[in-house]
Write a protein that holds these residues in place. Structure first.
Motif, PDB file in Angstrom:
ATOM      1  N   VAL A 170       2.606  11.541   3.486  1.00 29.54           N
ATOM      2  CA  VAL A 170       3.934  11.248   2.515  1.00 29.54           C
ATOM      3  C   VAL A 170       5.094  11.483   3.254  1.00 29.54           C
ATOM      4  O   VAL A 170       5.340  12.358   4.099  1.00 29.54           O
ATOM      5  N   VAL A 176       4.256   7.547  -0.443  1.00 30.43           N
ATOM      6  CA  VAL A 176       3.055   7.920  -0.185  1.00 30.43           C
ATOM      7  C   VAL A 176       2.401   6.499   0.346  1.00 30.43           C
ATOM      8  O   VAL A 176       2.087   5.630   0.007  1.00 30.43           O
ATOM      9  N   LEU A 213      10.140   9.585  -2.359  1.00 29.41           N
ATOM     10  CA  LEU A 213       8.898  10.169  -1.971  1.00 29.41           C
ATOM     11  C   LEU A 213       7.862   9.092  -1.697  1.00 29.41           C
ATOM     12  O   LEU A 213       7.739   8.171  -2.683  1.00 29.41           O
ATOM     13  N   THR A 246      -0.620   5.114   1.629  1.00 24.91           N
ATOM     14  CA  THR A 246      -2.152   5.393   0.967  1.00 24.91           C
ATOM     15  C   THR A 246      -3.008   4.882   2.332  1.00 24.91           C
ATOM     16  O   THR A 246      -3.967   5.344   2.440  1.00 24.91           O
ATOM     17  N   ALA A 283       3.271   3.636  -2.167  1.00 22.53           N
ATOM     18  CA  ALA A 283       3.621   4.001  -3.486  1.00 22.53           C
ATOM     19  C   ALA A 283       4.717   5.039  -3.494  1.00 22.53           C
ATOM     20  O   ALA A 283       4.881   5.742  -2.570  1.00 22.53           O
ATOM     21  N   ALA A 284       5.848   4.874  -4.241  1.00 23.63           N
ATOM     22  CA  ALA A 284       7.114   5.665  -4.186  1.00 23.63           C
ATOM     23  C   ALA A 284       7.515   6.032  -5.594  1.00 23.63           C
ATOM     24  O   ALA A 284       7.486   5.208  -6.733  1.00 23.63           O
ATOM     25  N   ARG A 285       8.149   7.132  -5.502  1.00 31.37           N
ATOM     26  CA  ARG A 285       9.143   7.581  -6.721  1.00 31.37           C
ATOM     27  C   ARG A 285      10.494   8.092  -6.279  1.00 31.37           C
ATOM     28  O   ARG A 285      10.288   8.792  -5.089  1.00 31.37           O
ATOM     29  N   THR A 336      -5.062   9.598  -3.426  1.00 29.83           N
ATOM     30  CA  THR A 336      -3.928   8.967  -2.894  1.00 29.83           C
ATOM     31  C   THR A 336      -4.095   7.842  -1.921  1.00 29.83           C
ATOM     32  O   THR A 336      -3.267   7.323  -1.359  1.00 29.83           O
ATOM     33  N   THR A 337      -5.544   7.261  -1.914  1.00 35.74           N
ATOM     34  CA  THR A 337      -5.879   6.431  -1.018  1.00 35.74           C
ATOM     35  C   THR A 337      -5.508   5.099  -1.640  1.00 35.74           C
ATOM     36  O   THR A 337      -5.692   3.817  -0.828  1.00 35.74           O
ATOM     37  N   PRO A 371      -2.275   2.619  -4.160  1.00 34.21           N
ATOM     38  CA  PRO A 371      -1.194   2.797  -4.745  1.00 34.21           C
ATOM     39  C   PRO A 371      -1.279   3.225  -6.208  1.00 34.21           C
ATOM     40  O   PRO A 371      -0.603   3.973  -6.842  1.00 34.21           O
ATOM     41  N   MET A 396       1.779  11.406  -7.896  1.00 29.19           N
ATOM     42  CA  MET A 396       3.119  11.881  -7.611  1.00 29.19           C
ATOM     43  C   MET A 396       3.852  12.052  -8.918  1.00 29.19           C
ATOM     44  O   MET A 396       4.587  12.985  -9.201  1.00 29.19           O
ATOM     45  N   GLN A 408       0.936  -1.193  -0.011  1.00 25.01           N
ATOM     46  CA  GLN A 408      -0.076   0.019  -0.002  1.00 25.01           C
ATOM     47  C   GLN A 408       0.855   1.127   0.104  1.00 25.01           C
ATOM     48  O   GLN A 408       0.358   2.424   0.153  1.00 25.01           O
TER      49      GLN A 408
END
Lengths: 98, 288
Positions: A33, A26, A24, A28, A15-17, B250-251, B253, B260, A13
């Motif tokens: 963040v 997130v 970063l 979720t 999410a990244a960049r 954003t809830t 992925p 993002m 769950q």
């Protein structure tokens, strides 16, 4: 205290960049963040696949010239903070330790 | 009475099929969204078509004791689901069709916020928790009044979490058009990014909501302070602040990744700065 053999990887769950050596992330489920520094980002990228805590500490120590004790302490603190916000999860060793 | 309600919010066109709604609820909808009525109903073929109906029953989610609206969103494949105590929305993002089912006390607004947020993210835009202020050229004011149009010089968008000062900034900027003090839509267009007003106002009927769009010229992350200062943020940190200020999408992925990507592209064009401000309009001096 984490067992050095414990395995960790990204939570599904999260999410990244990575931008300019900063990850970063997130969270979720929490609506938050995280922004990691360069060494945190380097560890985060390793956690794309399951990693043993001891292996992470050894890698970090080799990269940044840390003593084994200091490297393990840094890795444990880093992983504790990510576990607390569910950015990563504990997994069994059979889920692909590299 | 007209049974279709055509709305345009930013670049999202909505066609609400309302024949199952009681007349009083339909009249309230038309009144609430009159400034965002889409005059180009011939464009309805491109619109996201929504069927709205009322079904009595128990709350769809339990209310919270602290008064905060419980709102759950989830994406399953091409579907986005949105549930609150009084509404449930189900949107097919690929077919651009959906349904909103209301309890008798429900309101379409919560579901529309979620849908507009997803639509914007799919286009590379963001629906931000923000206030927006349009600054016009002083020399063009006469022409604007004469033509009846709002020809904006550009929009400053002030964003941050609850309590950061969005409403305060809007109140201190009342001599210029205020898009909103709660949510501002950033749309990516061929000509660049634009800030757009949205009609969402919850129960705060007195809050400003303008159907105006203007080129985006400033993205400011709000921080209350005893002084005024504009401070730079790195690309990544600026994007992270934007992601944190983007609700609904954003809830999951998939949505977080889309937001993002949108935030990183946006901040490459319009960098985010920190705005430290105290409660007077002197902050505009550091934004010149």
């Amino acid at each position: 205290m984490m067992d050095g053999a414990m395995c960790i990887m990204h939570h599904t769950q999260a999410a990244a960049r990575t931008v300019e050596d900063q990850a970063l992330i997130v969270l979720t489920q929490r609506g938050e963040v995280l922004v990691l520094n360069a060494s945190g980002t380097w560890l985060w990228n390793l956690l794309a696949s399951a990693q043993a805590v001891g292996e992470l500490a050894a890698s970090l120590g080799a990269r940044y010239g840390l003593t084994p004790v200091q490297a393990l302490a840094d890795v444990q603190a880093f992983l504790d903070s990510l576990l607390a916000v569910e950015a990563i999860v504990r997994v069994s060793a059979s889920e692909g330790v590299s | 009475m007209e049974r279709w309600l055509h709305l345009r919010i930013g670049d999202t066109r909505l066609a609400l099929e309302t024949r199952r709604l009681p007349a009083t609820m339909l009249a309230d909808l038309a009144r609430r969204y009159t400034a965002f009525a889409d005059a180009e109903t011939t464009a309805a073929i491109d619109a996201f078509r929504l069927t709205v109906c009322v079904r009595p029953g128990a709350p769809l989610l339990p209310w919270r004791a602290d008064g905060v609206l419980p709102l759950r969103t989830r994406r399953i494949g091409r579907w986005v689901l949105c549930v609150t105590p009084g509404e449930v929305g189900c949107f097919d993002l690929a077919a651009r069709r959906g349904r909103i089912t209301l309890r008798p006390h429900g309101n379409v607004e919560n579901c529309l916020r979620v849908l507009v947020g997803w639509e914007a993210a799919q286009r590379g835009g963001l629906l931000l928790h923000a206030s927006g202020v349009v600054r016009q050229h002083a020399s063009s004011d006469t022409r604007q009044h004469a033509s009846g149009n709002t020809r904006a010089a550009g929009a400053f968008v002030f964003f941050g979490p609850s309590g950061a000062g969005k409403s305060t900034v809007a109140r201190l900027s009342a001599r210029w058009p205020v898009l909103s003090d709660d949510l501002v839509l950033i749309e990516r267009t061929a000509a660049g990014y634009q800030a757009c007003g949205v009609p969402f106002r919850g129960n705060e009927w007195t809050a400003p909501r303008l159907n105006v769009r203007a080129p985006l010229i400033g993205l400011l992350a709000l921080e209350q302070a005893p002084h005024h200062a504009r401070l730079p943020l790195s690309h990544g940190a600026g994007a992270a602040r934007l992601v944190a200020a983007t609700p609904f999408v954003t809830t999951c992925p998939h949505g977080a990744a889309a937001v993002m990507g949108a935030a990183l592209t946006l901040t490459a064009m319009t960098p985010v700065a920190r705005l430290q401000f105290r409660k007077d309009d002197g902050f505009w001096e550091v934004l010149q």
